[in-house]
Write a protein that holds these residues in place. Structure first.
Motif, mmCIF file in Angstrom:
data_model
loop_
_atom_site.group_PDB
_atom_site.id
_atom_site.type_symbol
_atom_site.label_atom_id
_atom_site.label_comp_id
_atom_site.label_asym_id
_atom_site.label_seq_id
_atom_site.Cartn_x
_atom_site.Cartn_y
_atom_site.Cartn_z
ATOM 1 N N GLN A 56 -26.113 -8.510 12.193
ATOM 2 C CA GLN A 56 -27.026 -7.377 12.318
ATOM 3 C C GLN A 56 -26.296 -6.084 12.004
ATOM 4 O O GLN A 56 -25.283 -5.768 12.626
ATOM 5 C CB GLN A 56 -27.639 -7.307 13.721
ATOM 6 N N ASP A 57 -26.832 -5.346 11.046
ATOM 7 C CA ASP A 57 -26.312 -4.029 10.708
ATOM 8 C C ASP A 57 -27.146 -2.971 11.431
ATOM 9 O O ASP A 57 -28.318 -3.212 11.755
ATOM 10 C CB ASP A 57 -26.367 -3.818 9.199
ATOM 11 N N PRO A 58 -26.557 -1.778 11.667
ATOM 12 C CA PRO A 58 -27.290 -0.727 12.407
ATOM 13 C C PRO A 58 -28.626 -0.404 11.759
ATOM 14 O O PRO A 58 -28.720 -0.238 10.543
ATOM 15 C CB PRO A 58 -26.322 0.459 12.337
ATOM 16 N N GLY A 59 -29.667 -0.354 12.575
ATOM 17 C CA GLY A 59 -30.991 0.000 12.071
ATOM 18 C C GLY A 59 -31.705 -1.104 11.323
ATOM 19 O O GLY A 59 -32.768 -0.865 10.733
ATOM 20 N N ARG A 60 -31.154 -2.290 11.353
ATOM 21 C CA ARG A 60 -31.771 -3.407 10.633
ATOM 22 C C ARG A 60 -31.974 -4.598 11.558
ATOM 23 O O ARG A 60 -31.361 -4.685 12.623
ATOM 24 C CB ARG A 60 -30.892 -3.824 9.454
ATOM 25 N N GLY A 61 -32.817 -5.523 11.125
ATOM 26 C CA GLY A 61 -33.001 -6.749 11.879
ATOM 27 C C GLY A 61 -31.878 -7.736 11.598
ATOM 28 O O GLY A 61 -31.155 -7.606 10.617
ATOM 29 N N TYR A 114 -38.418 -3.029 18.749
ATOM 30 C CA TYR A 114 -39.254 -4.224 18.746
ATOM 31 C C TYR A 114 -39.148 -4.871 17.368
ATOM 32 O O TYR A 114 -39.500 -4.267 16.350
ATOM 33 C CB TYR A 114 -40.696 -3.858 19.107
ATOM 34 N N LEU A 115 -38.657 -6.105 17.378
ATOM 35 C CA LEU A 115 -38.400 -6.845 16.140
ATOM 36 C C LEU A 115 -39.444 -7.934 15.948
ATOM 37 O O LEU A 115 -39.851 -8.586 16.904
ATOM 38 C CB LEU A 115 -37.011 -7.490 16.185
ATOM 39 N N CYS A 116 -39.804 -8.136 14.716
ATOM 40 C CA CYS A 116 -40.703 -9.220 14.350
ATOM 41 C C CYS A 116 -39.952 -10.141 13.396
ATOM 42 O O CYS A 116 -39.126 -9.684 12.592
ATOM 43 C CB CYS A 116 -41.946 -8.642 13.677
ATOM 44 N N ALA A 117 -40.215 -11.436 13.498
ATOM 45 C CA ALA A 117 -39.607 -12.409 12.595
ATOM 46 C C ALA A 117 -40.659 -13.437 12.197
ATOM 47 O O ALA A 117 -41.592 -13.705 12.956
ATOM 48 C CB ALA A 117 -38.417 -13.099 13.253
ATOM 49 N N SER A 118 -40.500 -13.999 11.014
ATOM 50 C CA SER A 118 -41.402 -15.072 10.596
ATOM 51 C C SER A 118 -40.582 -16.223 10.034
ATOM 52 O O SER A 118 -39.425 -16.042 9.610
ATOM 53 C CB SER A 118 -42.429 -14.580 9.582
ATOM 54 N N GLY A 144 -37.792 -8.504 10.428
ATOM 55 C CA GLY A 144 -38.094 -7.193 9.898
ATOM 56 C C GLY A 144 -37.094 -6.178 10.416
ATOM 57 O O GLY A 144 -36.230 -6.514 11.228
ATOM 58 N N PRO A 145 -37.221 -4.914 9.964
ATOM 59 C CA PRO A 145 -36.266 -3.877 10.367
ATOM 60 C C PRO A 145 -36.492 -3.359 11.783
ATOM 61 O O PRO A 145 -35.633 -2.665 12.329
ATOM 62 C CB PRO A 145 -36.510 -2.767 9.343
ATOM 63 N N GLY A 146 -37.642 -3.691 12.352
ATOM 64 C CA GLY A 146 -37.924 -3.267 13.718
ATOM 65 C C GLY A 146 -38.673 -1.950 13.801
ATOM 66 O O GLY A 146 -38.697 -1.157 12.849
ATOM 67 N N THR A 147 -39.308 -1.750 14.932
ATOM 68 C CA THR A 147 -39.920 -0.461 15.295
ATOM 69 C C THR A 147 -39.172 0.063 16.506
ATOM 70 O O THR A 147 -39.088 -0.616 17.521
ATOM 71 C CB THR A 147 -41.411 -0.618 15.642
#
Lengths: 111, 117
Positions: A38-43, B90-94, B109-112
């Motif tokens: 995980q990188d900062p600001g990313r999933g 809050y992260l979403c994944a599929s 996803g990148p998250g909210t």
């Protein structure tokens, strides 16, 4: 309770060295363990999955081991590069696929 | 192709307000997961959808949290009467559930980033 634990302290190493990150689990025996970056600001981004009957798994400069006796997985990055700097997450998956993550270990590779 | 997208990327709200967070999964992925991540922690599971139905909602912290996926693609996470402790990413994944769940790769996803003042 079933726990998955990673060293919360940041790991700082010099470029070119091998980074080794640890994931320990208690009170259960996972069939699979997964490692994410995980990188900062990313999933998180999936890296490797290892099954309990696999001692070792490799992908390019990455290597993961699974020791069911020690209840531990080790994640190695060989010939580390500054671009490898990130947080690395260990996770176990349930039958439905939901992931239970450790707290992550931040790796900093210095040039 | 396009990955998982989430909107908005940032949401600032006041305590007590209602918020909706949206997730667009990868096209064709049947499984969708919501996670919550606090600073310095790993993601924490909230809810899992298989198609339109919530197959596992055991991670929802209380009845202020609710999620829907009415057509089996886009999902919305809804939080009522927000509290400061709800602040998190809050992260979403599929995933495509090609092998039955536990070994399928999840794409995040990148998250909210939700901030409750």
């Amino acid at each position: 309770s079933q726990k998955i634990e990673q060293n919360s302290e940041a790991l700082n190493i010099q470029e070119g060295k091998t980074a080794t990150l640890t994931c320990n689990y208690t009170n259960y025996s996972p069939a699979y363990l997964q490692w994410y970056r995980q990188d900062p600001g990313r999933g998180p981004v999936f890296l490797l999955l290892i099954r309990e009957n696999e001692k070792e798994k490799r992908k390019e400069r990455l290597k993961v081991t699974f020791d069911t006796t020690l209840k531990q997985s080790l994640f190695h990055i060989t010939a580390s590069q500054p671009a490898d700097s990130a947080t690395y997450l260990c996770a176990r998956s349930s039958n439905t696929g939901k992931l239970i993550f450790g707290q992550g270990t931040t790796l900093q590779v210095k040039p | 192709g396009a990955g998982v997208s989430q909107t908005p990327s940032n949401k600032v709200t006041e305590k007590g307000k209602y918020v909706e967070l949206r997730c667009d999964p990868i096209s064709g992925h049947t499984a969708l997961y919501w996670y919550r991540q606090s600073l310095g922690q790993g993601p924490e599971f909230l809810i899992y959808f298989q198609g339109t139905g919530a197959a596992d909602d055991s991670g929802l912290p209380n009845d202020r949290f609710f999620a829907v996926r009415p057509e089996g693609s886009v999902s919305t996470l809804k939080i009522q009467r927000t509290e400061r402790g709800d602040s998190a990413v809050y992260l979403c994944a599929s995933s495509g559930l090609t092998s039955g769940g536990s070994t399928d790769t999840q794409y995040f996803g990148p998250g909210t980033r939700l901030t409750v003042l």
